[in-house]
Design an enzyme around this catalytic site. Structure first.
Site, short mmCIF file in Angstrom:
data_model
loop_
_atom_site.label_atom_id
_atom_site.label_comp_id
_atom_site.label_asym_id
_atom_site.label_seq_id
_atom_site.Cartn_x
_atom_site.Cartn_y
_atom_site.Cartn_z
N GLY A 35 23.95 94.85 -49.65
CA GLY A 35 24.45 96.02 -48.93
C GLY A 35 25.47 96.82 -49.69
O GLY A 35 26.20 97.62 -49.11
N PRO A 43 20.51 92.07 -53.90
CA PRO A 43 20.65 93.52 -54.07
C PRO A 43 19.30 94.21 -54.21
O PRO A 43 18.40 93.72 -54.88
CB PRO A 43 21.46 93.62 -55.38
CG PRO A 43 21.05 92.40 -56.14
CD PRO A 43 20.85 91.32 -55.11
N GLY A 44 19.19 95.34 -53.56
CA GLY A 44 18.00 96.19 -53.73
C GLY A 44 18.44 97.55 -54.20
O GLY A 44 18.27 97.93 -55.35
N ARG A 79 14.12 109.46 -46.33
CA ARG A 79 15.51 109.05 -46.10
C ARG A 79 16.40 110.16 -45.52
O ARG A 79 17.20 109.89 -44.62
CB ARG A 79 16.13 108.50 -47.38
CG ARG A 79 15.46 107.22 -47.89
CD ARG A 79 16.21 106.57 -49.03
NE ARG A 79 17.42 105.92 -48.55
CZ ARG A 79 18.64 106.40 -48.69
NH1 ARG A 79 18.84 107.57 -49.30
NH2 ARG A 79 19.68 105.76 -48.23
N CYS A 88 3.77 119.53 -41.69
CA CYS A 88 3.72 120.34 -40.49
C CYS A 88 4.64 119.77 -39.41
O CYS A 88 4.22 119.43 -38.30
CB CYS A 88 2.28 120.44 -39.98
SG CYS A 88 2.06 121.70 -38.71
N GLU A 89 5.88 119.59 -39.78
CA GLU A 89 6.99 119.24 -38.91
C GLU A 89 8.23 119.66 -39.67
O GLU A 89 8.15 120.00 -40.86
CB GLU A 89 7.05 117.73 -38.60
CG GLU A 89 5.98 117.25 -37.64
CD GLU A 89 6.26 115.86 -37.12
OE1 GLU A 89 7.45 115.55 -36.88
OE2 GLU A 89 5.30 115.10 -36.97
N TYR A 136 14.09 102.68 -51.43
CA TYR A 136 13.63 103.09 -50.10
C TYR A 136 13.12 104.52 -50.10
O TYR A 136 13.35 105.28 -49.16
CB TYR A 136 14.74 102.89 -49.06
CG TYR A 136 15.24 101.48 -49.05
CD1 TYR A 136 14.51 100.46 -48.45
CD2 TYR A 136 16.43 101.13 -49.70
CE1 TYR A 136 14.95 99.15 -48.47
CE2 TYR A 136 16.87 99.82 -49.74
CZ TYR A 136 16.13 98.84 -49.11
OH TYR A 136 16.56 97.53 -49.15
#
Length: 405
Positions: free
Chosen positions: A218, A260-261, A298, A328-329, A356
């Protein structure tokens, strides 16, 4: 990587395009191991959900990393990438007992995060080495979606249920070899992390045959100039001292594990897109790009801010743009952001696109997923090709309708 390198890669491989810098990944890995060099037994398990391309897994494998996995599919990818089963850690959430047993049969370290499955697994497999994930009830992380150690979180066994947990272990005679926690992502306050560590130490005292303590991860990385980040060096100094003291108290040198990522791969990644259209309205100038939240969700999901550079015109006069996608949003990446003048056809780069980002991409609006490139030793290596129409339909099955009369 310089802008000229990125522009060349966009020209060579097309856009949209994810590019990862191998040297940045290596330097982050080395920075973390150096910060905890005073710990006798340290293990880094890369959280592969952040970026699961096999080439990235192989790169980290060669540096000595293990893997943190959350699904049987990630376990299979890890084995495919050449990791030995004992280097893979499996921490699922909400999966069936059957999946856990299937992964266990592969020789992977199991981490269980709820009492029901713990009791069932322990009754059937009392000799299997098992880790237990606790929920320390510590609110940490930069967004509620990524704060996973608080009291209302679905993750882990509540620290308040520790007596019940201990009874299950005693009744089943389970082999508990590790205790694990993960409070959340984007942690800024080291003291919060250290406070949660004390809870982990207290829980560990209930088990006499532990081999490791897993502190999750984190760690926050900077997303813009002068942004704050986790002080890894200070954390290393303080936690190493406390961990070593606990090992002395416990009477055994335990292994300290991190997962860790984002810390390893976020800053290594850039996402390159082409500007399709500049659209002027009465109040806003939109820069419409050849991507959307199907490729980078994200900013919409977490409200995260990715620094955007116009690498085609880096020294141009700054203007205010809202950078938007082609979905289309509403898929707005930036509202009224100061960016050097943008023209149609320019290439923009989104920073911090290593974690991510591609791993959360989809085919929404039936759009293809982009390609990925690894920048290694001054060269771009294609590690995933752009999808094609054949990829889009390969698993779809047409319905055999009756012939018209």
């Amino acid at each position: 990587m310089q802008s000229k390198d990125l522009l060349q890669l966009a020209e060579q491989f097309g856009s949209p395009l994810y590019v990862y810098d191998a040297e940045k990944i290596k330097s982050q890995y080395n920075r973390l191991t150096k910060a905890f060099s005073k710990v006798e037994k340290l293990r880094i398990n890369y959280a592969m959900k952040a970026l699961s391309n096999v080439a990235i897994l192989e790169l980290l494998r060669d540096m000595g990393s293990g893997l943190d996995t959350v699904s049987i599919q990630e376990v299979l990818l890890g084995l495919h990438a050449g990791y030995s089963p004992e280097k893979i850690f499996y921490t699922p959430n909400g999966v069936s007992l059957e999946e856990i047993e299937e992964v266990n049969a592969m020789g992977v370290q199991i981490n269980i995060d709820n009492l029901s499955i713990l009791e069932q697994f322990g009754a059937k497999h009392p000799n299997v080495p098992v880790c237990i994930r606790i929920n320390p009830h510590v609110m940490a992380g930069g967004n509620t979606n990524i704060s996973v150690g608080h009291i209302d979180s679905k993750f882990g066994i509540s620290i308040h249920q520790l007596p019940h947990l201990v009874r299950i272990v005693e009744n089943t005679k389970m082999n508990i070899v590790g205790i694990h926690m993960h409070t959340g992502s984007d942690i800024l306050d080291i003291e919060v992390f250290l406070y949660a560590a004390e809870i982990l130490f207290d829980a560990a005292r209930n088990f006499k045959n532990l081999e490791f303590l897993d502190f999750g991860s984190g760690f926050k990385v900077p997303y813009k100039k002068d942004d704050i980040e986790t002080d890894i060096e200070e954390l290393g100094k303080k936690l190493s001292k406390r961990f070593n003291a606990f090992c002395t108290e416990y009477g055994k040198e335990l292994t300290l594990i991190f997962e860790p990522g984002k810390f390893l791969v976020s800053e290594a990644g850039q996402f390159l897109v082409k500007v399709n259209v500049i659209k002027q309205t009465t109040s806003t100038v939109f820069a419409g790009i050849d991507s959307g939240f199907n490729h980078l969700i994200r900013p919409m999901l977490y409200g995260s801010q990715h620094h955007i550079e116009n690498i085609s015109n880096p020294k141009g006069k700054e203007r205010f743009y809202s950078v938007v996608g082609y979905i289309c949003e509403t898929d707005t990446f930036a509202n009224n952001r100061r960016i050097p003048e943008i023209k149609e056809g320019d290439i923009l780069s989104f920073r911090n696109a290593g974690a991510y980002c591609y791993s959360m991409a989809s085919n929404y609006n039936s759009r293809y997923k982009p390609a990925e490139v690894l920048w290694l030793e001054g060269q771009g290596h294609l590690i995933r090709a752009h999808e094609t129409f054949e990829d889009l339909i390969k698993n779809q099955i047409s319905l055999p309708l009756p012939a018209k009369v």
